[in-house]
Every structure is written in C-alpha cells, then in structure tokens.
Write an enzyme that holds these catalytic residues in place. Sequence first.
Site, PDB file in Angstrom:
ATOM      1  N   GLU A  31       0.806  -1.221   0.000  1.00 31.58           N
ATOM      2  CA  GLU A  31       0.000   0.000   0.000  1.00 31.58           C
ATOM      3  C   GLU A  31       0.839   1.272   0.000  1.00 31.58           C
ATOM      4  O   GLU A  31       0.395   2.319  -0.461  1.00 31.58           O
ATOM      5  CB  GLU A  31      -0.973   0.004   1.175  1.00 31.58           C
ATOM      6  N   PHE A  90     -11.191  -6.893  14.485  1.00 34.33           N
ATOM      7  CA  PHE A  90     -10.146  -7.388  13.585  1.00 34.33           C
ATOM      8  C   PHE A  90      -9.788  -6.319  12.552  1.00 34.33           C
ATOM      9  O   PHE A  90     -10.653  -5.759  11.889  1.00 34.33           O
ATOM     10  CB  PHE A  90     -10.636  -8.660  12.873  1.00 34.33           C
ATOM     11  N   GLN A  91      -8.515  -6.009  12.440  1.00 35.14           N
ATOM     12  CA  GLN A  91      -7.970  -5.006  11.506  1.00 35.14           C
ATOM     13  C   GLN A  91      -8.584  -3.621  11.710  1.00 35.14           C
ATOM     14  O   GLN A  91      -8.751  -2.850  10.767  1.00 35.14           O
ATOM     15  CB  GLN A  91      -8.118  -5.471  10.058  1.00 35.14           C
ATOM     16  N   LYS A 145     -17.377  -0.361   6.691  1.00 32.83           N
ATOM     17  CA  LYS A 145     -17.888  -1.408   5.803  1.00 32.83           C
ATOM     18  C   LYS A 145     -19.398  -1.270   5.609  1.00 32.83           C
ATOM     19  O   LYS A 145     -19.910  -1.404   4.490  1.00 32.83           O
ATOM     20  CB  LYS A 145     -17.537  -2.779   6.397  1.00 32.83           C
ATOM     21  N   MET A 192      24.392   8.513   0.865  1.00 34.44           N
ATOM     22  CA  MET A 192      24.290   9.836   1.481  1.00 34.44           C
ATOM     23  C   MET A 192      24.625   9.768   2.972  1.00 34.44           C
ATOM     24  O   MET A 192      25.242  10.685   3.530  1.00 34.44           O
ATOM     25  CB  MET A 192      22.885  10.416   1.258  1.00 34.44           C
TER      26      MET A 192
HETATM   27  C1  LIG Z   1      18.808  14.471   0.563  1.00 33.88           C
HETATM   28  C2  LIG Z   1      18.076  15.772   0.304  1.00 33.88           C
HETATM   29  C3  LIG Z   1      18.792  16.921   0.049  1.00 33.88           C
HETATM   30  C4  LIG Z   1      18.150  18.110  -0.263  1.00 33.88           C
HETATM   31  N1  LIG Z   1      18.893  19.202  -0.611  1.00 33.88           N
HETATM   32  C5  LIG Z   1      18.267  20.297  -1.109  1.00 33.88           C
HETATM   33  C6  LIG Z   1      19.010  21.394  -1.648  1.00 33.88           C
HETATM   34  O1  LIG Z   1      20.233  21.392  -1.681  1.00 33.88           O
HETATM   35  N2  LIG Z   1      18.313  22.438  -2.147  1.00 33.88           N
HETATM   36  C7  LIG Z   1      16.941  22.472  -2.152  1.00 33.88           C
HETATM   37  O2  LIG Z   1      16.357  23.413  -2.674  1.00 33.88           O
HETATM   38  N3  LIG Z   1      16.234  21.473  -1.625  1.00 33.88           N
HETATM   39  C8  LIG Z   1      16.855  20.384  -1.128  1.00 33.88           C
HETATM   40  N4  LIG Z   1      16.096  19.346  -0.645  1.00 33.88           N
HETATM   41  C9  LIG Z   1      14.629  19.464  -0.667  1.00 33.88           C
HETATM   42  C10 LIG Z   1      14.112  20.250   0.532  1.00 33.88           C
HETATM   43  O3  LIG Z   1      14.118  19.416   1.660  1.00 33.88           O
HETATM   44  C11 LIG Z   1      12.687  20.791   0.262  1.00 33.88           C
HETATM   45  O4  LIG Z   1      11.840  19.727  -0.079  1.00 33.88           O
HETATM   46  C12 LIG Z   1      12.630  21.792  -0.868  1.00 33.88           C
HETATM   47  O5  LIG Z   1      13.617  22.773  -0.731  1.00 33.88           O
HETATM   48  C13 LIG Z   1      11.257  22.446  -0.882  1.00 33.88           C
HETATM   49  O6  LIG Z   1      11.098  23.186  -2.039  1.00 33.88           O
HETATM   50  P1  LIG Z   1       9.911  24.220  -2.172  1.00 33.88           P
HETATM   51  O7  LIG Z   1       9.879  25.100  -0.995  1.00 33.88           O
HETATM   52  O8  LIG Z   1      10.073  24.824  -3.524  1.00 33.88           O
HETATM   53  O9  LIG Z   1       8.622  23.271  -2.303  1.00 33.88           O
HETATM   54  P2  LIG Z   1       7.474  22.865  -1.263  1.00 33.88           P
HETATM   55  O10 LIG Z   1       8.033  22.348  -0.020  1.00 33.88           O
HETATM   56  O11 LIG Z   1       6.555  21.982  -2.035  1.00 33.88           O
HETATM   57  O12 LIG Z   1       6.747  24.246  -0.952  1.00 33.88           O
HETATM   58  C14 LIG Z   1       5.989  24.856  -1.935  1.00 33.88           C
HETATM   59  C15 LIG Z   1       5.517  26.200  -1.426  1.00 33.88           C
HETATM   60  O13 LIG Z   1       4.735  26.784  -2.466  1.00 33.88           O
HETATM   61  C16 LIG Z   1       3.487  27.227  -1.915  1.00 33.88           C
HETATM   62  N5  LIG Z   1       2.466  27.131  -2.955  1.00 33.88           N
HETATM   63  C17 LIG Z   1       1.794  26.035  -3.362  1.00 33.88           C
HETATM   64  N6  LIG Z   1       0.922  26.361  -4.331  1.00 33.88           N
HETATM   65  C18 LIG Z   1       1.048  27.681  -4.536  1.00 33.88           C
HETATM   66  C19 LIG Z   1       0.404  28.601  -5.412  1.00 33.88           C
HETATM   67  N7  LIG Z   1      -0.553  28.219  -6.271  1.00 33.88           N
HETATM   68  N8  LIG Z   1       0.770  29.903  -5.348  1.00 33.88           N
HETATM   69  C20 LIG Z   1       1.717  30.323  -4.465  1.00 33.88           C
HETATM   70  N9  LIG Z   1       2.354  29.492  -3.613  1.00 33.88           N
HETATM   71  C21 LIG Z   1       2.030  28.182  -3.665  1.00 33.88           C
HETATM   72  C22 LIG Z   1       3.240  26.309  -0.738  1.00 33.88           C
HETATM   73  O14 LIG Z   1       2.350  26.906   0.185  1.00 33.88           O
HETATM   74  C23 LIG Z   1       4.646  26.109  -0.191  1.00 33.88           C
HETATM   75  O15 LIG Z   1       4.992  27.129   0.720  1.00 33.88           O
HETATM   76  C24 LIG Z   1      16.727  18.154  -0.283  1.00 33.88           C
HETATM   77  C25 LIG Z   1      16.009  17.014   0.024  1.00 33.88           C
HETATM   78  C26 LIG Z   1      16.663  15.816   0.290  1.00 33.88           C
HETATM   79  C27 LIG Z   1      15.848  14.594   0.563  1.00 33.88           C
HETATM   80  C1  LIG Z   2      12.730   5.582   4.504  1.00 31.05           C
HETATM   81  C2  LIG Z   2      14.037   6.246   4.786  1.00 31.05           C
HETATM   82  N1  LIG Z   2      14.896   5.718   5.679  1.00 31.05           N
HETATM   83  C3  LIG Z   2      16.085   6.301   5.924  1.00 31.05           C
HETATM   84  C4  LIG Z   2      16.435   7.458   5.289  1.00 31.05           C
HETATM   85  C5  LIG Z   2      17.769   8.135   5.580  1.00 31.05           C
HETATM   86  N2  LIG Z   2      18.599   8.159   4.355  1.00 31.05           N
HETATM   87  C6  LIG Z   2      18.698   9.242   3.567  1.00 31.05           C
HETATM   88  S1  LIG Z   2      19.650   8.982   2.203  1.00 31.05           S
HETATM   89  C7  LIG Z   2      19.981   7.410   2.679  1.00 31.05           C
HETATM   90  C8  LIG Z   2      20.873   6.520   1.857  1.00 31.05           C
HETATM   91  C9  LIG Z   2      20.312   6.192   0.516  1.00 31.05           C
HETATM   92  O1  LIG Z   2      21.074   5.156  -0.030  1.00 31.05           O
HETATM   93  P1  LIG Z   2      20.846   4.712  -1.527  1.00 31.05           P
HETATM   94  O2  LIG Z   2      19.413   4.459  -1.780  1.00 31.05           O
HETATM   95  O3  LIG Z   2      21.772   3.615  -1.854  1.00 31.05           O
HETATM   96  O4  LIG Z   2      21.225   6.039  -2.326  1.00 31.05           O
HETATM   97  P2  LIG Z   2      22.665   6.762  -2.428  1.00 31.05           P
HETATM   98  O5  LIG Z   2      22.710   7.795  -1.373  1.00 31.05           O
HETATM   99  O6  LIG Z   2      23.704   5.711  -2.249  1.00 31.05           O
HETATM  100  O7  LIG Z   2      22.675   7.343  -3.807  1.00 31.05           O
HETATM  101  C10 LIG Z   2      19.340   7.109   3.892  1.00 31.05           C
HETATM  102  C11 LIG Z   2      19.464   5.806   4.603  1.00 31.05           C
HETATM  103  C12 LIG Z   2      15.498   7.993   4.382  1.00 31.05           C
HETATM  104  N3  LIG Z   2      15.717   9.143   3.748  1.00 31.05           N
HETATM  105  N4  LIG Z   2      14.330   7.367   4.127  1.00 31.05           N
END
Ligand SMILES: Cc1cc2nc3c(=O)[nH]c(=O)nc-3n(C[C@H](O)[C@H](O)[C@H](O)COP(=O)(O)OP(=O)(O)OC[C@H]3O[C@@H](n4cnc5c(N)ncnc54)[C@H](O)[C@@H]3O)c2cc1C
Ligand SMILES: Cc1ncc(C[n+]2csc(CCOP(=O)(O)OP(=O)(O)O)c2C)c(N)n1
Length: 570
Positions: free
Chosen positions: A49, A111-112, A161, A474
């Site tokens: 799911e 159940f569930q 249900k 990472m």
């Molecule tokens: C491993 C990892 C590394 C990351 N590194 C980076 C990085 O280096 N740089 C980076 O940028 N991000 C990075 N991120 C992502 C980061 O965590 C955020 O998800 C991202 O920066 C959010 O982008 P956002 O604010 O554009 O989008 P969202 O979080 O989706 O926010 C969107 C915003 O737009 C607004 N909005 C929605 N609809 C409308 C509309 N119609 N009009 C006006 N406003 C609207 C919402 O209210 C909200 O405030 C990383 C994520 C991971 C998992």
């Molecule tokens: C469900 C979940 N568990 C743990 C993490 C923490 N986490 C962030 S990146 C990462 C490693 C990802 O490894 P892989 O999928 O091999 O990608 P790589 O970084 O090697 O490209 C982990 C464990 C996460 N983001 N999501």
Amino acid sequence: MTKTGAQILWECLERQGVKHVFGYPGGAILPAYDALKHSTIHHVLVRHEQGATHMADGYARASGRVGVAIATSGPGATNMVTGIATAMLDSSPIVCITGQVGSKLIGSDAFQETDITGITLPITKHNYLVTHAQELARTLREAFYVACSGRPGPVLVDITKDAQQSSCDFDWEAAKPQLPGYRPDLSPAAKEYAQALELIHNSKRPLILAGHGVLLSGAMREIRDLAERAGIPVALTLLGLGAFPATHPLNLGMMGMHGEAWVNHAIQEADLLLALGMRFDDRVTGHLKSYAPNAKKIHVDIDPTEINKNVKVDVALIGDLCEVLHELLPRIAMIDRSEWLDSIDRLKGDSAVRDIQNLPDSGHLYAAHVINDLWRETRGGDTVVVTDVGQHQMWEAQYYKHEAPRSLITSGGLGTMGFALPAAIGAKVARPEAEVWVVVGDGGFQMTMAELATVVQEELKLHIAVINNGYLGMVRQWQEFFYERNYQATPLLNPDFARLAEAYGIRATVVTQRSQVVPAVQSAREHSGPVLIDFKVEQEDSVYPMVAAGASLDEMIRRPNPLEETAEDE
Ligand SMILES: Cc1cc2nc3c(=O)[nH]c(=O)nc-3n(C[C@H](O)[C@H](O)[C@H](O)COP(=O)(O)OP(=O)(O)OC[C@H]3O[C@@H](n4cnc5c(N)ncnc54)[C@H](O)[C@@H]3O)c2cc1C
Ligand SMILES: Cc1ncc(C[n+]2csc(CCOP(=O)(O)OP(=O)(O)O)c2C)c(N)n1
Ligand SMILES: [Mg+2]
C-alpha cells in the site's frame, strides 16, 4: 436514484474525472472492490500500500490531477502512512480511500481496526470518517476539492464497511462541498503590491527564488516574463527544478545544501530575494541567522502559515502565484542589471574547474557521468525523471538539466527512500506518452522493488537506472565528513539487480564503464518493454558542494583537489 455506498464511491470518482486508482484489497474494503466491476476506472494492483500512495503522488505530480489510492483497514491503511506524509510535505494532491470496520465495531479493537483518521491527522490536509452511505457523495466531493485547491495536499476518506454496503438516494448536485471555514482564495491588498514594486525597483542585486509553488500554480510563463523584463536571475529549489528552463541565460541552478556554489554566494550577496512559491526549507537556508543578511525579502505564497515561519520577510503577498504575478507584471520596469549578472558569472568560473564532469575518463564510473549522459541522450524529449532519495538524487538535480515543468519528480520534504519506483509507475500511468526514467539508489530501490511486478503486470515501459554504489551513500557521506569515516550500517550487500529484474521478466544490463553508459541508455530506449540498468558506480564518491546542516549558506564544503579543466561544460 438509490445506490449502495460502494456504488456511490466509484460513481463519485468517475464524476471527479478519475481514470486510474492504485490499490490493494482486503476485508473492510471488499464491498467497494465488489462494485468496481461496474466502473470504467482502471484499478492498478500494487504490491504494497505504500506503493499505492507513491503511485497516486507520482500521478499527481506528473499530471497536475488528483491521484487516488485505495486500501483496506488496519495494516492496509497504516502501510499508507509514509506515502501520505510524503505527499503532505511536498504539497501533492492525493485522495486516499480506506475501508474501516463496521461502524458498530469502532472502538472495540475489532479485527484489523485502526484509528487511521487519528493516525493521519497531522499528515493530511484533511481527513474524514464516513459511517453512513448518505455522507459519502458530499465527503468525496469535498475531499477532491480540498486536495487540489489552495495549497494542495493529501486527504484521507475512511469508509466503514456498513457505509459501503447500505443504500441511500444518490444526488450528485445536492452533494456540493460545504466548507464555510475554508478560504483557499486569498489575494494581497493594493498596498502590499505597491510595497513589493518599490523594493523590486530599488534593488540592484535582486534574485528570484523559484519553488514548487511555480509548478503548482502553473506560473512558468509569468516567472519567465518577470525575470526577463526585470533582468533578475532565477535560483530554484529542488522541487522547483523545471519551473524555469535550465538552459535559460538567467537560470542560475539549484540553491541550498547541495546547490551550486555561485547560487549560494549570490543569495548571501543579494539585496533583494523574491521568494516565489517556496517555503525556505532548512535545506535551502542553512543557518537562519546568517541567511541572506543584506537582502530585503518578498514572499509570495498561497499559504499564510508559511509567511515569517522560517525567514522574516519585508513584504508578503498571500495568494496564488500566477494571479499575483499577473497583477505585478504590467507594473514592472525594465532595469539593466548586467553588473550584478556579471558578478555572478565570475563566481561560476571557480566551480567549473572543480566539476567532476570535467574529469577525463580514469576508468572509474561516476554517478555524475551517468546522469549527465542520460540527460544528453534524452534531452529535448518529453522525459520525466523520478528519483529516489540520497546522493543519486542530488547528482540528478545537479547534472540533469530540467527544461520543462513536471519533468522531475522527487521526494523533497520527507526525503522518502522507496519513493522512486512506485512514483514513476504513477507518472507513467498519468502520462503514458512520456519517457519515464527511474533514478534510484541501491538502498532505496530495495525498499519498494516489489513494485517491479506492478510494472510488468501493467505492461509499463519504464526505464530503471539503479545507481549502485554499494552503500547507503548519502549517510556514508555524512559519516565520512562528520563521523570520522565510521561506516556503521552503511555498506550494502546487494542482490544481483539484473538477475532480479530478469526474474520479473524485465530486461536488464550491467554497466561498469563510462563508455558503456550511452549504448546502454540507447538500447533501453529502443526496447519495447521495461529495462533495468545496474550502473556500478564509484563507491565512495561524495556530493559537492555541501553546506553542513546548520552551517551558513556560504560555508560550503568543496570537492578536494580541484580537478583540471578538460572539457567545456554544456
Ligand atoms: C537528501 C536531500 C537533500 C536536499 N537538498 C536540497 C538542496 O540542496 N536544495 C533544495 O532546494 N532542496 C533540497 N532538498 C529538498 C528540501 O528538503 C525541500 O523539499 C525543498 O527545498 C522544498 O522546495 P519548495 O519550498 O520549492 O517546495 P514545497 O516544499 O513543495 O513548498 C511549496 C511552497 O509553495 C506554496 N504554494 C503552493 N501552491 C502555490 C500557489 N498556487 N501559489 C503560491 N504558492 C504556492 C506552498 O504553500 C509552499 O509554501 C533536499 C532534500 C533531500 C531529501
Ligand atoms: C525511509 C528512509 N529511511 C532512511 C532514510 C535516511 N537516508 C537518507 S539517504 C539514505 C541513503 C540512501 O542510499 P541509496 O538508496 O543507496 O542512495 P545513495 O545515497 O547511495 O545514492 C538514507 C538511509 C530515508 N531518507 N528514508
Ligand atoms: Mg547507494
């Protein structure tokens, strides 16, 4: 007309324009499945799911339409939790439907039985428990309206249900949403527009920070007009990539923790930030106290709770971005900002010589090369890349140049490993004509790879690039930088991904050298069915630049030993 709750469910979905749902059956939702045979809706049988929710999410992000997932009560519903939270953090419009035990059994540990509305209260935009068939039509109409209006998000509808089994009069027209307290249609006052215009016209070093809200609002044309008319460069968040063409001369690239060094420096030097549909995530700002110290800030966002949440701003324009920009654009004056643009260009020079992409072929296969070759091969087409979470996700953001909106789908806010494969299935179902690539780490792939069976069952031509570095890369990188290379629990003993894919009937190849990347990509594209490519890449490479968590945006860790510049970057 009299119908059962189960029949009303499918009819309402059809009237909402739903063509596909992603689901998995079980006892408490069986009446609904029984009525499915009379519906035109195509049901995609998932293998877990969580997969159903990510598929609905990928469907929504690829198409802009609401994605729908369906599951049974108890474990079916709780398996959805990660996918719902993923959609919530990234403002993705999905509707999740769950079966619930009979209304008389609620609270008896039947159940569930699980209190899924209680569990998902903080991770849904809204949720409902429906105990009578009569409530179903109005609730479903509201659910779709809430999911996609204002700031989009996930809505859960839990249906007992007996509500599915009992009958009542069905009247679609009478079931209009009634939500007097819900105000998704705010717009700024004239005074606020005037203040914003004054700041824009007085600024010498302005920067547009374009986020996911640009895509959600459909304001790509307007952002471009604003940038070009006012001569303002554009930096993008991870979720904003594709909102402004990567090769546009005013596009600077991604900001933040793994953003381009020149972008982060430019933010720190700017005298005005125009934050458009982005929420100043901590991955974007780094240390808040030292963030953009010289800049006035204008924030355009549809959600009032985002204003002054992380970063205090000087002017807030609360409303739909597209509408706000329509109001602003005719009043924007042309200003020559070439001096500012030249100074950013100078910042870029230093980065080019550090870029791994410019390294000669040393016999090592770097993920950056794989991604960059993938971009070169697929550019210009209707391509969607769906990434998982980790190093490969960041390399994708850095080395795949996204020109078009909705061409990158990735889990940003929750950073959910296991997202990519199911979200790509949803994207491909939503846009069958698009070429869909999954870019996934060897760790994350193993979280949801059971959905390979769904790919085959649905005959989807997906391309799966496993970026196989033998590590939870990472996390290994953080251990390398901040925990003295103490690689606890990050080396992976992997299965043979190619043989695994073949067991599902999916064609597979293994790539170990740079020269094999392009032929493997080409052959995957030519094949009529799904293909998996196992790219065995350098094991201990790291993503640069990096702003350590909590550090200032301009305190970036750069790639050591600057590499010799050997090739022109495209
Ligand atoms: C491993 C990892 C590394 C990351 N590194 C980076 C990085 O280096 N740089 C980076 O940028 N991000 C990075 N991120 C992502 C980061 O965590 C955020 O998800 C991202 O920066 C959010 O982008 P956002 O604010 O554009 O989008 P969202 O979080 O989706 O926010 C969107 C915003 O737009 C607004 N909005 C929605 N609809 C409308 C509309 N119609 N009009 C006006 N406003 C609207 C919402 O209210 C909200 O405030 C990383 C994520 C991971 C998992
Ligand atoms: C469900 C979940 N568990 C743990 C993490 C923490 N986490 C962030 S990146 C990462 C490693 C990802 O490894 P892989 O999928 O091999 O990608 P790589 O970084 O090697 O490209 C982990 C464990 C996460 N983001 N999501
Ligand atoms: Mg890995």
